[in-house]
Design a protein around this motif. Structure first.
Motif, PDB file in Angstrom:
ATOM      1  N   ALA A 264       0.916  -1.375   0.124  1.00  0.00           N
ATOM      2  CA  ALA A 264       0.119  -0.092   0.076  1.00  0.00           C
ATOM      3  C   ALA A 264       0.871   1.157  -0.047  1.00  0.00           C
ATOM      4  O   ALA A 264       2.153   1.321   0.248  1.00  0.00           O
ATOM      5  N   SER A 265       0.282   2.314  -0.295  1.00  0.00           N
ATOM      6  CA  SER A 265       0.980   3.707  -0.354  1.00  0.00           C
ATOM      7  C   SER A 265       0.971   4.158   1.111  1.00  0.00           C
ATOM      8  O   SER A 265      -0.224   4.420   1.975  1.00  0.00           O
ATOM      9  N   VAL A 266       2.104   4.764   1.391  1.00  0.00           N
ATOM     10  CA  VAL A 266       2.097   5.195   2.864  1.00  0.00           C
ATOM     11  C   VAL A 266       2.764   6.679   2.643  1.00  0.00           C
ATOM     12  O   VAL A 266       3.863   6.764   1.709  1.00  0.00           O
ATOM     13  N   ASP A 267       2.328   7.694   3.190  1.00  0.00           N
ATOM     14  CA  ASP A 267       3.003   9.057   2.907  1.00  0.00           C
ATOM     15  C   ASP A 267       2.999   9.845   4.368  1.00  0.00           C
ATOM     16  O   ASP A 267       2.342   9.558   5.341  1.00  0.00           O
ATOM     17  N   SER A 268       3.948  10.821   4.165  1.00  0.00           N
ATOM     18  CA  SER A 268       4.060  12.015   5.324  1.00  0.00           C
ATOM     19  C   SER A 268       3.533  13.345   4.653  1.00  0.00           C
ATOM     20  O   SER A 268       2.875  13.280   3.513  1.00  0.00           O
ATOM     21  N   LEU A 269       3.679  14.257   5.229  1.00  0.00           N
ATOM     22  CA  LEU A 269       3.526  15.745   4.612  1.00  0.00           C
ATOM     23  C   LEU A 269       4.050  15.866   3.624  1.00  0.00           C
ATOM     24  O   LEU A 269       4.138  16.960   2.965  1.00  0.00           O
ATOM     25  N   TRP A 270       5.438  15.362   3.636  1.00  0.00           N
ATOM     26  CA  TRP A 270       6.429  15.613   2.484  1.00  0.00           C
ATOM     27  C   TRP A 270       6.591  14.645   1.449  1.00  0.00           C
ATOM     28  O   TRP A 270       6.780  15.163   0.217  1.00  0.00           O
ATOM     29  N   ARG A 271       6.499  13.422   1.619  1.00  0.00           N
ATOM     30  CA  ARG A 271       6.752  12.469   0.769  1.00  0.00           C
ATOM     31  C   ARG A 271       5.861  11.294   0.760  1.00  0.00           C
ATOM     32  O   ARG A 271       5.184  11.070   1.840  1.00  0.00           O
ATOM     33  N   GLN A 272       5.908  10.303  -0.244  1.00  0.00           N
ATOM     34  CA  GLN A 272       4.827   9.206  -0.314  1.00  0.00           C
ATOM     35  C   GLN A 272       5.618   8.089  -1.166  1.00  0.00           C
ATOM     36  O   GLN A 272       6.455   8.231  -1.842  1.00  0.00           O
ATOM     37  N   THR A 273       5.559   6.809  -0.705  1.00  0.00           N
ATOM     38  CA  THR A 273       6.111   5.778  -1.061  1.00  0.00           C
ATOM     39  C   THR A 273       5.449   4.302  -0.841  1.00  0.00           C
ATOM     40  O   THR A 273       4.337   4.342  -0.098  1.00  0.00           O
ATOM     41  N   GLU A 274       5.657   3.441  -1.748  1.00  0.00           N
ATOM     42  CA  GLU A 274       4.905   2.178  -1.513  1.00  0.00           C
ATOM     43  C   GLU A 274       5.660   1.499  -0.344  1.00  0.00           C
ATOM     44  O   GLU A 274       6.949   1.319  -0.324  1.00  0.00           O
ATOM     45  N   ALA A 275       4.886   0.664   0.407  1.00  0.00           N
ATOM     46  CA  ALA A 275       5.393   0.007   1.522  1.00  0.00           C
ATOM     47  C   ALA A 275       4.765  -1.414   1.659  1.00  0.00           C
ATOM     48  O   ALA A 275       3.713  -1.603   1.238  1.00  0.00           O
ATOM     49  N   THR A 276       5.475  -2.283   2.436  1.00  0.00           N
ATOM     50  CA  THR A 276       4.552  -3.474   2.835  1.00  0.00           C
ATOM     51  C   THR A 276       3.978  -3.304   4.424  1.00  0.00           C
ATOM     52  O   THR A 276       4.674  -2.732   5.173  1.00  0.00           O
TER      53      THR A 276
END
Length: 329
Positions: free
Chosen positions: A65-77
């Protein structure tokens, strides 16, 4: 020069033994439950009913799934869980800790994920977002893969963690059967008894001591047979007494159902061999999810350390046996 090499080999053996003990302890800390795995998600009604009948169960599943913060986004388990987070991912956090069982707004992330979305491992107290839900990072654990441990009550759970109890040590298979009936859970496709790799790692960490004890005992026996009474009998009595003191400690690291009081029952050996076969097949065929990979890697690491330790023990034995001509038979 020869003495220097021998000293270096002894030092390397000491360091490997310490590393083996530490790895075995870490593996045991990650093996505090019996894991049930399913090919198909468990029905939400079954999850709710099982949780009511058997408090302490932990349900979880793994998704990309996609996980993000206020600055960046990435795909993660992403490991969605309902229950106790430490049973899903038992690795100790390098900062903070895993969320408490009732902490619905907390999460834990891997160091790799923290670097990707925050640019630092110092992520405790920061916020991540997943499917428009905000989670506060409670802990960061070491991993080269981006992983997030997130609480969720309505995920498509495909795994159940049964917290180990005292009764499970006597007959783990029967204990799981009773737990399935009590909680109304369906028969799993795989049963992972984590107590088995934990016990195997403990035994492997003892290999240098077992090897050294065997070599020393054999040497003492060879010397004792050339002695006369009563010195010969005194040595044999001392060896038997030492074995009587060591064996209980050795069996304390083994599962309690693998005890000598059952060894005279030949049918028990057949049942135990069949149990070991089923456990091994389950570990080899189950999909690699959650802590499965870390347990397998920990056991492989323990095996590699044990092989290196035994090799160094043999080198030291040969050097001590013949200081000039090398190892002779």
């Amino acid at each position: 020069m020869r003495r220097v090499l021998t000293a270096l080999a002894a030092l390397a053996l000491l360091l490997l033994t310490a590393a083996g003990m530490e790895n075995a302890d870490a593996l045991a800390a990650n093996c505090q439950s019996i894991s049930l795995r399913y090919r198909q998600p468990i029905a939400a009604e079954t999850v709710a009913a099982a949780e009511e009948k058997s408090p302490g169960l932990t349900f979880w599943c793994e998704e990309k799934a996609s996980v993000d913060s206020l600055w960046r986004q990435t795909e993660a388990t992403v490991l969605y869980y309902r229950g106790t987070a430490s049973l899903v991912w038992g690795v100790e956090c390098i900062s903070g800790g895993v969320p408490a069982p009732l902490d619905a707004g907390g999460c834990a992330v891997s160091s790799a994920l923290a670097w990707q979305i925050f640019g630092s491992e110092d992520a405790v107290g920061l916020t991540i977002f997943q499917e428009n839900t905000a989670y506060t990072v409670r802990g960061v654990f070491e991993s080269e893969e981006p992983i997030a441990l997130l609480p969720k009550t309505d995920a498509a759970f495909t795994a159940v963690e049964l917290p180990l109890e005292k009764d499970a040590e006597e007959d783990p298979a029967a204990w799981v059967d009773a737990y399935l009936v009590k909680g109304g859970l369906p028969e799993p496709d795989w049963r992972l008894y984590t107590v088995l790799p934990a016990a195997l790692a403990r035994i492997l960490s003892w290999l240098p001591l077992i090897f050294g004890t065997a070599v020393l005992s054999a040497d003492l026996v060879c010397r004792a047979v050339r002695l006369s009474f009563p010195a010969r009998d005194t040595v044999f009595f001392a060896l038997l007494g030492a074995a009587a003191l060591i064996l209980p400690v050795f069996f304390s690291v083994c599962p309690s159902w693998f005890t000598p009081n059952r060894w005279s029952d030949f049918s028990w050996w057949n049942q135990t061999a069949e149990q070991f076969r089923k456990m091994a097949i389950a570990w080899l065929t189950t999909p690699v999810q959650g802590k499965t990979l870390s347990i397998k890697m920990g056991l492989l690491t323990q095996g590699g350390l044990a092989l290196a330790q035994v090799t160094l023990c043999e080198i030291l034995r040969c050097r001590m046996r013949d200081g000039k001509d090398g190892c002779l038979n």
